[in-house]
Design an enzyme around this catalytic site. Structure first.
Site, PDB file in Angstrom:
ATOM      1  N   LYS A   9       6.684  -6.089   5.762  1.00  0.00           N
ATOM      2  CA  LYS A   9       5.537  -5.443   6.305  1.00  0.00           C
ATOM      3  C   LYS A   9       5.072  -5.439   7.641  1.00  0.00           C
ATOM      4  O   LYS A   9       5.653  -6.241   8.241  1.00  0.00           O
ATOM      5  CB  LYS A   9       4.327  -5.918   5.317  1.00  0.00           C
ATOM      6  CG  LYS A   9       4.376  -5.704   3.769  1.00  0.00           C
ATOM      7  CD  LYS A   9       3.537  -6.609   2.846  1.00  0.00           C
ATOM      8  CE  LYS A   9       3.715  -6.300   1.431  1.00  0.00           C
ATOM      9  NZ  LYS A   9       2.813  -6.944   0.671  1.00  0.00           N
ATOM     10  N   TYR A  49       1.827   2.225  -3.764  1.00  0.00           N
ATOM     11  CA  TYR A  49       0.784   1.326  -4.245  1.00  0.00           C
ATOM     12  C   TYR A  49      -0.005   1.801  -5.242  1.00  0.00           C
ATOM     13  O   TYR A  49      -1.060   1.374  -5.660  1.00  0.00           O
ATOM     14  CB  TYR A  49       0.144   0.717  -3.357  1.00  0.00           C
ATOM     15  CG  TYR A  49       0.841  -0.608  -2.445  1.00  0.00           C
ATOM     16  CD1 TYR A  49       1.412  -1.516  -3.263  1.00  0.00           C
ATOM     17  CD2 TYR A  49       1.021  -0.719  -1.014  1.00  0.00           C
ATOM     18  CE1 TYR A  49       2.165  -2.768  -2.412  1.00  0.00           C
ATOM     19  CE2 TYR A  49       1.723  -1.510  -0.473  1.00  0.00           C
ATOM     20  CZ  TYR A  49       2.250  -2.594  -1.201  1.00  0.00           C
ATOM     21  OH  TYR A  49       3.110  -3.743  -0.543  1.00  0.00           O
ATOM     22  N   ASN A 112       1.130 -11.141   3.591  1.00  0.00           N
ATOM     23  CA  ASN A 112       2.219 -11.552   2.837  1.00  0.00           C
ATOM     24  C   ASN A 112       3.676 -11.282   3.308  1.00  0.00           C
ATOM     25  O   ASN A 112       4.595 -11.547   2.468  1.00  0.00           O
ATOM     26  CB  ASN A 112       1.955 -12.321   1.535  1.00  0.00           C
ATOM     27  CG  ASN A 112       2.007 -10.539   0.703  1.00  0.00           C
ATOM     28  OD1 ASN A 112       2.159  -9.619   1.330  1.00  0.00           O
ATOM     29  ND2 ASN A 112       1.764 -10.767  -0.524  1.00  0.00           N
ATOM     30  N   HIS A 115       7.679  -6.996   0.759  1.00  0.00           N
ATOM     31  CA  HIS A 115       7.275  -6.388  -0.475  1.00  0.00           C
ATOM     32  C   HIS A 115       8.842  -6.515  -1.362  1.00  0.00           C
ATOM     33  O   HIS A 115       9.683  -6.263  -0.554  1.00  0.00           O
ATOM     34  CB  HIS A 115       6.661  -4.885  -0.303  1.00  0.00           C
ATOM     35  CG  HIS A 115       7.189  -4.216  -1.872  1.00  0.00           C
ATOM     36  ND1 HIS A 115       6.195  -4.351  -3.036  1.00  0.00           N
ATOM     37  CD2 HIS A 115       8.027  -3.291  -2.219  1.00  0.00           C
ATOM     38  CE1 HIS A 115       6.623  -3.665  -3.671  1.00  0.00           C
ATOM     39  NE2 HIS A 115       8.032  -3.048  -3.587  1.00  0.00           N
ATOM     40  N   GLU A 126      11.171   3.141  -6.508  1.00  0.00           N
ATOM     41  CA  GLU A 126      10.703   2.862  -5.195  1.00  0.00           C
ATOM     42  C   GLU A 126      11.683   3.104  -4.297  1.00  0.00           C
ATOM     43  O   GLU A 126      11.595   3.903  -3.175  1.00  0.00           O
ATOM     44  CB  GLU A 126      10.263   1.194  -5.154  1.00  0.00           C
ATOM     45  CG  GLU A 126       9.081   1.199  -5.895  1.00  0.00           C
ATOM     46  CD  GLU A 126       8.707  -0.330  -5.769  1.00  0.00           C
ATOM     47  OE1 GLU A 126       9.264  -1.235  -5.237  1.00  0.00           O
ATOM     48  OE2 GLU A 126       7.387  -0.724  -6.370  1.00  0.00           O
TER      49      GLU A 126
HETATM   50  P1  IDP Z   1       3.671  -8.441  -4.809  1.00  0.00           P
HETATM   51  O1  IDP Z   1       3.566  -8.023  -3.750  1.00  0.00           O
HETATM   52  O2  IDP Z   1       3.902  -9.895  -5.066  1.00  0.00           O
HETATM   53  O3  IDP Z   1       4.359  -7.777  -5.975  1.00  0.00           O
HETATM   54  P2  IDP Z   1       1.190  -7.342  -6.127  1.00  0.00           P
HETATM   55  O4  IDP Z   1       0.309  -8.039  -7.297  1.00  0.00           O
HETATM   56  O5  IDP Z   1       2.124  -6.201  -6.601  1.00  0.00           O
HETATM   57  O6  IDP Z   1       1.996  -8.415  -5.397  1.00  0.00           O
HETATM   58  O7  IDP Z   1       0.201  -6.768  -4.999  1.00  0.00           O
HETATM   59  C1  IDP Z   1       0.699  -6.006  -3.869  1.00  0.00           C
HETATM   60  C2  IDP Z   1       0.137  -6.185  -2.575  1.00  0.00           C
HETATM   61  O8  IDP Z   1      -1.036  -6.148  -2.437  1.00  0.00           O
HETATM   62  C3  IDP Z   1       0.416  -7.683  -2.434  1.00  0.00           C
HETATM   63  O9  IDP Z   1       1.782  -8.276  -1.933  1.00  0.00           O
HETATM   64  C4  IDP Z   1      -0.725  -8.097  -1.455  1.00  0.00           C
HETATM   65  O10 IDP Z   1      -0.307  -7.730  -0.002  1.00  0.00           O
HETATM   66  C5  IDP Z   1      -1.731  -7.056  -1.754  1.00  0.00           C
HETATM   67  N1  IDP Z   1      -2.621  -8.056  -2.557  1.00  0.00           N
HETATM   68  C6  IDP Z   1      -2.540  -8.418  -4.031  1.00  0.00           C
HETATM   69  N2  IDP Z   1      -3.433  -9.126  -4.223  1.00  0.00           N
HETATM   70  C7  IDP Z   1      -4.409  -9.271  -3.622  1.00  0.00           C
HETATM   71  C8  IDP Z   1      -5.779  -9.720  -3.507  1.00  0.00           C
HETATM   72  O11 IDP Z   1      -6.263 -10.366  -4.030  1.00  0.00           O
HETATM   73  N3  IDP Z   1      -6.216  -9.506  -2.063  1.00  0.00           N
HETATM   74  C9  IDP Z   1      -5.595  -8.843  -0.985  1.00  0.00           C
HETATM   75  N4  IDP Z   1      -4.460  -8.064  -1.098  1.00  0.00           N
HETATM   76  C10 IDP Z   1      -3.887  -8.441  -2.234  1.00  0.00           C
HETATM   77 MG    MG Z   2       4.032  -5.693  -6.566  1.00  0.00          MG
END
Ligand code: IDP
Ligand code: MG
Length: 149
Positions: A9, A49, A112, A115, A126
């Site tokens: 990212k 997304y 974080n 992805h 994807e």
């Molecule tokens: P993942 O990336 O671990 O699969 P997902 O639940 O699919 O996690 O969420 C996609 C992305 O959305 C996360 O990697 C993060 O960047 C963002 N995200 C998820 N939950 C939150 C939140 O509660 N606050 C802010 N960003 C979030």
């Molecule tokens: Mg995810």
């Protein structure tokens, strides 16, 4: 063989962490079968997304993923999806195990770093969204017999 989509990212690219992040997957034994750098369009971000549309973090997430270039790559290997997600670590970096990418390099869920697809079906879907068939390369690695049994 399974395939998964990995995206470094914008924070990973901006922080100069492409190398360390890619190294984690290479050292594990996952095989890169396609790779590119791009500035994600608003359209691609919303398609990628789509499952999160309507959630409170959706618009900030679109803003985040389109804010600077990303590096996207496809990885191949046995149970590549699960292997890659373990290497990435839990979604919230504070909960990610030490030794995982997020556990070692990140602090907050909205920054974080990486992805990874969450199922083999989504991995295939994807990769099809992010890559043309001509951008994906099938090849044998000489070391595979020391990584795969
Ligand atoms: P993942 O990336 O671990 O699969 P997902 O639940 O699919 O996690 O969420 C996609 C992305 O959305 C996360 O990697 C993060 O960047 C963002 N995200 C998820 N939950 C939150 C939140 O509660 N606050 C802010 N960003 C979030
Ligand atoms: Mg995810």
């Amino acid at each position: 063989m399974e395939r998964t989509l990995i995206i470094i990212k914008p924070d990973g690219v901006e922080r100069g962490l492409n190398g360390p992040i890619i190294t984690r997957f290479e050292q594990r034994g996952l095989k890169i079968v396609g790779m590119k750098m791009l500035h994600v369009s608003d359209k691609l971000a919303r398609m990628h997304y789509a499952v999160h549309e309507g959630k409170s973090f959706f618009e900030p997430l679109i803003q985040y993923i389109t804010s600077a270039p990303v590096v996207a790559f496809a990885l191949e290997g046995p149970q590549a999806v699960q292997a890659a997600r373990n290497t990435i670590g839990a979604t919230k970096p504070v909960e990610a195990a030490a030794g995982s990418i997020r556990g070692d390099f990140a602090m907050m869920v909205g920054r974080n770093l990486v992805h990874g697809s969450d199922s083999p079906e989504n991995g295939a879907a994807e990769i099809a969204l992010w890559f043309n068939e001509s951008e994906l390369i099938s090849y044998d690695r000489a070391l595979d017999r020391w990584i795969l049994e």
